[in-house]
Write an enzyme that holds these catalytic residues in place. Structure first.
Site, mmCIF file in Angstrom:
data_model
loop_
_atom_site.group_PDB
_atom_site.id
_atom_site.type_symbol
_atom_site.label_atom_id
_atom_site.label_comp_id
_atom_site.label_asym_id
_atom_site.label_seq_id
_atom_site.Cartn_x
_atom_site.Cartn_y
_atom_site.Cartn_z
ATOM 1 N N GLU A 2 -1.585 -9.345 6.634
ATOM 2 C CA GLU A 2 -1.504 -10.369 7.668
ATOM 3 C C GLU A 2 -0.238 -11.160 7.347
ATOM 4 O O GLU A 2 -0.125 -11.724 6.250
ATOM 5 C CB GLU A 2 -2.711 -11.301 7.657
ATOM 6 N N ASP A 38 -4.499 -11.417 2.974
ATOM 7 C CA ASP A 38 -4.533 -12.554 3.880
ATOM 8 C C ASP A 38 -3.237 -13.360 3.821
ATOM 9 O O ASP A 38 -2.759 -13.716 2.742
ATOM 10 C CB ASP A 38 -5.721 -13.454 3.505
#
Length: 565
Positions: free
Chosen positions: A284, A252
């Protein structure tokens, strides 16, 4: 196992356990095993160590002065993130012991939130239906321990511990085993860029865990340049991959870590540790950093650029970050299909004109994960609306066909395959002053949107802490669920027949604009055949090109067509 920088309980011969804690800010740490207190021995660089005869199932915690704290590397909790840590039992009778995973180019991923699906056992029950659709992997939103029962998981504070409300470690292993029996890979979303606001005690005894002078949206940046901190996260990644047999990880918001050397070192260590399995690592990364996407690094990145331009074309929304895609959206979609990132060093209007991204045209299309919906893009809307509520069904079918038949790796969000129109809202389970702060902070986030400029309008935004906000977020099939499932199944069957086997070696041939909202893109597949996709999302679409030498393998509503020649 072992070593000065090893976190968490370590089994010793004879059934005893060695406990470690990195507490450079604490002169003394006391181990508490079910009420038996044992002073820990200080060692080099702030580590504290103690051995205890208790084995798996033993409850323990640490005392820093008068404050009891859980093990930050706890594998299991009893009583929530403020409660007791438990010495784990990693034994499991795996039904598919020789599973080695699936190659990356075969991935069709569905993102799931375990809590809204009935926990690990609920997800396990859904796996046969997911596999029958043609999906080849599921990706669980974070399952690490966070405060309360309800939440997205990104406010986790104990990254090694399975969240109690979802089920036990044994139930998680059963889920993964069942997925492997069906040929499904299993990914996990992990959060290494911050900790949540409730239950994070690290600052009490390990201030060096953070760089207080480096600001992030969650406070000081995690100090991954400190050896014990880097070890904390790399060993966490290896734990999920080894002890639970996950097939891959999605990291993330690594732009908030902002340390490429750490990211590269983590990928290299994972690759070296698991050379005989298909283990996939996905980023990400708002920075659009193409340098991380290489054979010895990360398999792919979530391509927000593709989503954002498709959202503009589907809905006409141009507020906030969608402003970066409002101008010439068809041209921007053509770039996403042919080059991956849209922003490759271009100035971003939403970021005050600062350049964003690096060149990506040299990368193969499978380095990019494409999606029309995910937890962020649905759940970060004020009312959590899915695309079924925001756009014309014919446009949505065309966009879905483009995503599922393009050479990029497609990602679905739970419920979209059933035409769900139930919301996915932002939900938490905080209390007292923190609950008030989260609710009001959530509403302030939308003050810059014209629709919520009026404070009375912001009051209508659902309270994240209300149990009903969580209940509404359970995905429900739409009224035309059967038609949508058939649509997805047929498209994925075509993908697996015509595209997936030939993705290795695929190269882009180019993409051209067709009017204000249309694009035609072409790729040379690994078997030498040409894949052509044409789409038009205009309110009044023009006729699609008919210059292909063979009939299309798929068309929809005169807005989309696909050829393989």
């Amino acid at each position: 196992m072992g070593g000065l920088n090893a976190w968490g309980p370590e089994p010793l011969p004879g059934g005893a356990t060695r406990f470690r804690l990195w507490a450079p800010g604490a002169p003394q740490v006391v181990l508490d095993c079910d009420g038996t207190h044992l002073p820990m021995t200080p060692q080099d660089d702030g580590w504290h160590v103690a051995d205890h005869p208790g084995g798996p199932g033993t409850r323990y915690r640490f005392h820093i002065g008068d404050t009891p704290v859980p093990d930050p590397a706890s594998r299991r909790q009893h009583g929530g993130v403020h409660g007791w840590s438990i010495v784990p039992d990693h034994s499991h009778d795996w039904r598919v012991p020789h599973w080695r995973g699936r190659p990356w180019h075969e991935m069709v991923i569905m993102e799931l939130h375990a809590g809204t699906l009935g926990g690990f056992s609920g997800v396990t029950q859904r796996l046969p239906v997911i596999a029958a659709l043609g999906v080849t992997a599921i990706q669980l939103m974070p399952i690490n321990a966070f405060a309360g029962d309800r939440g997205w998981g990104y406010d986790g504070v104990l990254p090694y511990a399975v969240h109690e409300a979802y089920g036990s470690p044994a139930e998680l292993r059963t889920l993964i085993d069942a997925a492997h029996e069906l040929g499904l890979s299993v990914f996990l979303d992990v959060v290494y860029n911050h900790f949540g606001p409730d239950g994070n005690y690290l600052g009490l005894y390990a201030d060096r865990f953070f760089h207080r002078d480096v600001a992030t949206p969650w406070g000081g940046a995690v100090a991954v340049d400190e050896a014990p901190v880097a070890r904390f996260f790399i060993d966490n990644a290896l734990m999920w991959l080894r002890d639970y047999r996950f097939d891959g990880l999605r990291f993330d918001a690594v732009h908030a870590i902002d340390n490429p050397r750490f990211l590269d070192a983590m990928a290299a260590e994972i690759r070296a540790a698991l050379p005989d399995r298909h283990v996939h690592l996905v980023l990400e990364n708002e920075h659009n950093d193409a340098a991380r996407l290489r054979a010895d690094g990360y398999d792919a990145q979530w391509n927000d650029d593709f989503h954002n331009v498709m959202h503009v074309l589907l809905t006409g929304e141009t507020s906030a970050y969608y402003a970066d895609f409002a101008d010439r959206p068809a041209e921007r979609l053509a770039r996403a299909l042919s080059e991956g990132f849209i922003y490759q060093g271009d100035p971003s209007p939403n970021q005050d004109g600062r350049p964003r991204g690096t060149p990506s045209a040299h990368l193969p299309p499978t380095r990019f994960v494409s999606f029309l919906q995910n937890h962020d893009q649905v759940g970060n809307r004020a009312f959590g609306e899915r695309l079924t509520r925001l756009t014309d069904p014919a446009k949505l079918r065309a966009a879905t066909a483009l995503m599922l038949l393009a050479p990029q790796i497609p990602l679905l969000f739970m419920g979209e395959e059933e035409g769900s129109d139930s919301p996915f809202l932002f939900f938490t389970d905080f209390h007292d002053e923190l609950a008030d702060a989260v609710r009001e902070g959530r509403r302030r986030e939308f003050a810059k949107f014209a629709a919520f400029a009026d404070p009375d309008a912001r009051e209508r935004i659902p309270d994240p802490n209300a149990p009903d906000t969580f209940a509404q977020s359970h995905p429900q099939p739409g009224s035309d669920a059967l038609a949508w499932r058939t649509f997805y199944r047929d498209l994925l069957a075509l993908r697996h027949e015509h595209i997936v086997p030939h993705l290795p070696g695929a190269v882009v041939l180019g993409a051209q604009v067709l009017g204000d909202a249309g694009v035609i893109a072409r790729w040379r597949l690994g078997n030498g055949r040409q894949l052509t996709l044409a789409i038009d999302l205009a309110d009044a679409p023009a006729p699609l090109p008919q210059d292909a030498g063979s009939p299309p393998i798929f068309t929809t509503d005169e807005r989309f067509a696909a050829w393989v020649e």
